[in-house]
Design an enzyme around this catalytic site. Sequence first.
Site, PDB file in Angstrom:
ATOM      1  N   PRO A  24      21.194  50.637  75.986  1.00  0.00           N
ATOM      2  CA  PRO A  24      21.928  49.077  76.303  1.00  0.00           C
ATOM      3  C   PRO A  24      23.496  48.961  76.236  1.00  0.00           C
ATOM      4  CG  PRO A  24      20.674  49.218  74.400  1.00  0.00           C
ATOM      5  CD  PRO A  24      20.471  50.429  75.051  1.00  0.00           C
ATOM      6  N   ASN A  25      23.923  48.277  77.021  1.00  0.00           N
ATOM      7  CA  ASN A  25      25.495  47.872  77.080  1.00  0.00           C
ATOM      8  C   ASN A  25      26.473  48.859  77.553  1.00  0.00           C
ATOM      9  OD1 ASN A  25      24.888  45.171  75.914  1.00  0.00           O
ATOM     10  ND2 ASN A  25      24.334  46.108  74.254  1.00  0.00           N
TER      11      ASN A  25
ATOM     12  N   ARG B 218      33.966  47.444  77.652  1.00  0.00           N
ATOM     13  CA  ARG B 218      33.294  47.070  76.309  1.00  0.00           C
ATOM     14  C   ARG B 218      34.138  47.868  75.329  1.00  0.00           C
ATOM     15  NH1 ARG B 218      27.894  50.108  74.096  1.00  0.00           N
ATOM     16  NH2 ARG B 218      27.919  48.669  72.329  1.00  0.00           N
TER      17      ARG B 218
ATOM     18  N   TYR C 294      35.470  52.740  72.646  1.00  0.00           N
ATOM     19  CA  TYR C 294      34.652  53.416  73.807  1.00  0.00           C
ATOM     20  C   TYR C 294      35.555  53.917  74.900  1.00  0.00           C
ATOM     21  CZ  TYR C 294      30.359  51.590  71.112  1.00  0.00           C
ATOM     22  OH  TYR C 294      29.604  51.041  70.275  1.00  0.00           O
TER      23      TYR C 294
ATOM     24  N   ASN D 203      22.026  58.964  75.236  1.00  0.00           N
ATOM     25  CA  ASN D 203      22.698  58.194  74.387  1.00  0.00           C
ATOM     26  C   ASN D 203      21.923  56.923  74.400  1.00  0.00           C
ATOM     27  OD1 ASN D 203      24.297  56.257  72.965  1.00  0.00           O
ATOM     28  ND2 ASN D 203      26.175  56.725  74.153  1.00  0.00           N
TER      29      ASN D 203
ATOM     30  N   ALA E  64      22.424  51.112  71.098  1.00  0.00           N
ATOM     31  CA  ALA E  64      21.797  50.405  69.928  1.00  0.00           C
ATOM     32  C   ALA E  64      20.332  50.645  69.452  1.00  0.00           C
ATOM     33  CB  ALA E  64      22.091  48.902  69.823  1.00  0.00           C
TER      34      ALA E  64
ATOM     35  N   HIS F  25      19.295  52.755  66.309  1.00  0.00           N
ATOM     36  CA  HIS F  25      19.437  52.331  64.979  1.00  0.00           C
ATOM     37  C   HIS F  25      17.952  51.892  64.392  1.00  0.00           C
ATOM     38  CE1 HIS F  25      23.416  53.550  65.370  1.00  0.00           C
ATOM     39  NE2 HIS F  25      23.716  52.262  66.272  1.00  0.00           N
TER      40      HIS F  25
ATOM     41  N   ASP G 121       9.377  57.820  69.390  1.00  0.00           N
ATOM     42  CA  ASP G 121       7.997  58.268  69.592  1.00  0.00           C
ATOM     43  C   ASP G 121       8.269  58.973  71.106  1.00  0.00           C
ATOM     44  OD1 ASP G 121       7.221  57.623  67.320  1.00  0.00           O
ATOM     45  OD2 ASP G 121       5.906  56.103  67.866  1.00  0.00           O
TER      46      ASP G 121
ATOM     47  N   GLU H 253      20.724  64.131  71.394  1.00  0.00           N
ATOM     48  CA  GLU H 253      21.314  62.761  71.184  1.00  0.00           C
ATOM     49  C   GLU H 253      22.613  62.810  71.258  1.00  0.00           C
ATOM     50  OE1 GLU H 253      19.949  61.199  67.497  1.00  0.00           O
ATOM     51  OE2 GLU H 253      21.288  59.543  67.296  1.00  0.00           O
TER      52      GLU H 253
ATOM     53  N   HIS I  74      26.595  60.309  70.893  1.00  0.00           N
ATOM     54  CA  HIS I  74      27.264  59.300  70.937  1.00  0.00           C
ATOM     55  C   HIS I  74      28.760  59.224  71.198  1.00  0.00           C
ATOM     56  CE1 HIS I  74      23.765  57.254  68.988  1.00  0.00           C
ATOM     57  NE2 HIS I  74      23.539  58.316  68.304  1.00  0.00           N
ATOM     58  N   LEU I  75      29.142  58.245  71.926  1.00  0.00           N
ATOM     59  CA  LEU I  75      30.661  58.389  72.343  1.00  0.00           C
ATOM     60  C   LEU I  75      31.531  58.157  70.835  1.00  0.00           C
ATOM     61  CD1 LEU I  75      30.223  55.727  74.918  1.00  0.00           C
ATOM     62  CD2 LEU I  75      31.211  58.088  75.433  1.00  0.00           C
ATOM     63  N   SER I  76      31.399  57.145  70.124  1.00  0.00           N
ATOM     64  CA  SER I  76      31.841  56.974  68.582  1.00  0.00           C
ATOM     65  C   SER I  76      31.312  57.917  67.455  1.00  0.00           C
ATOM     66  CB  SER I  76      31.795  55.543  68.331  1.00  0.00           C
ATOM     67  OG  SER I  76      30.684  55.165  68.051  1.00  0.00           O
TER      68      SER I  76
ATOM     69  N   ARG J  14      31.319  53.987  61.110  1.00  0.00           N
ATOM     70  CA  ARG J  14      31.457  52.575  61.458  1.00  0.00           C
ATOM     71  C   ARG J  14      30.564  51.769  60.568  1.00  0.00           C
ATOM     72  NH1 ARG J  14      30.242  52.255  67.733  1.00  0.00           N
ATOM     73  NH2 ARG J  14      31.071  50.123  67.299  1.00  0.00           N
TER      74      ARG J  14
ATOM     75  N   ARG K 200      24.751  51.356  61.333  1.00  0.00           N
ATOM     76  CA  ARG K 200      24.885  52.260  62.349  1.00  0.00           C
ATOM     77  C   ARG K 200      24.883  53.990  61.722  1.00  0.00           C
ATOM     78  NH1 ARG K 200      26.817  49.663  67.098  1.00  0.00           N
ATOM     79  NH2 ARG K 200      28.032  47.960  66.753  1.00  0.00           N
TER      80      ARG K 200
END
Length: 147
Positions: free
Chosen positions: A13-14, A21, A26, A75, A78, A81, A88, A102, A104-106, A111, A115
Amino acid sequence: MTSPTRVLVLNGPNLNRLGTREPEIYGTATLAELHAELRGIADGVEIDLRQSNDEGEVIGWLHDAVDARTPVILNPAAFTHYSYALRDAVALVTEAGIPVIEVHLSNPHAREEFRHTSVISGVATGVIAGFGFGSYRLALAQLLSVR
Ligand code: DQA
């Protein structure tokens, strides 16, 4: 895992709002630019990049990865978390012997506290975070290195 002909790059999402954003976190590049960048280094491998704001849709794509035996760069955004359903689904892929990296950009550990927990990492093949699009490039390099 034998040499992949296709890699799924799944985004939660997002991440469709990349570019505008929180650019201080990001960056200003878009998901379309990420797709082009990965295609440029994919060396004959199809980069199937998708994004959804819908948990169920991402889970369905992970089921497809099992059936087609396609390695995944994920990725979870959210969902990272708190989504046990996504965890699963990732476990279904890795238990089938198919890698899920997995990304992540950040660096979520640098943070907010919420997170710092990933419910995904424990069932992922590996985790790369904090390098912007470089996190995806490193994940792709790893998947391609099995050839
Ligand atoms: C993110 C980190 C998550 O905490 C956040 O919810 C995102 C993006 C990252 O790529 O840095 O949406 O996964």
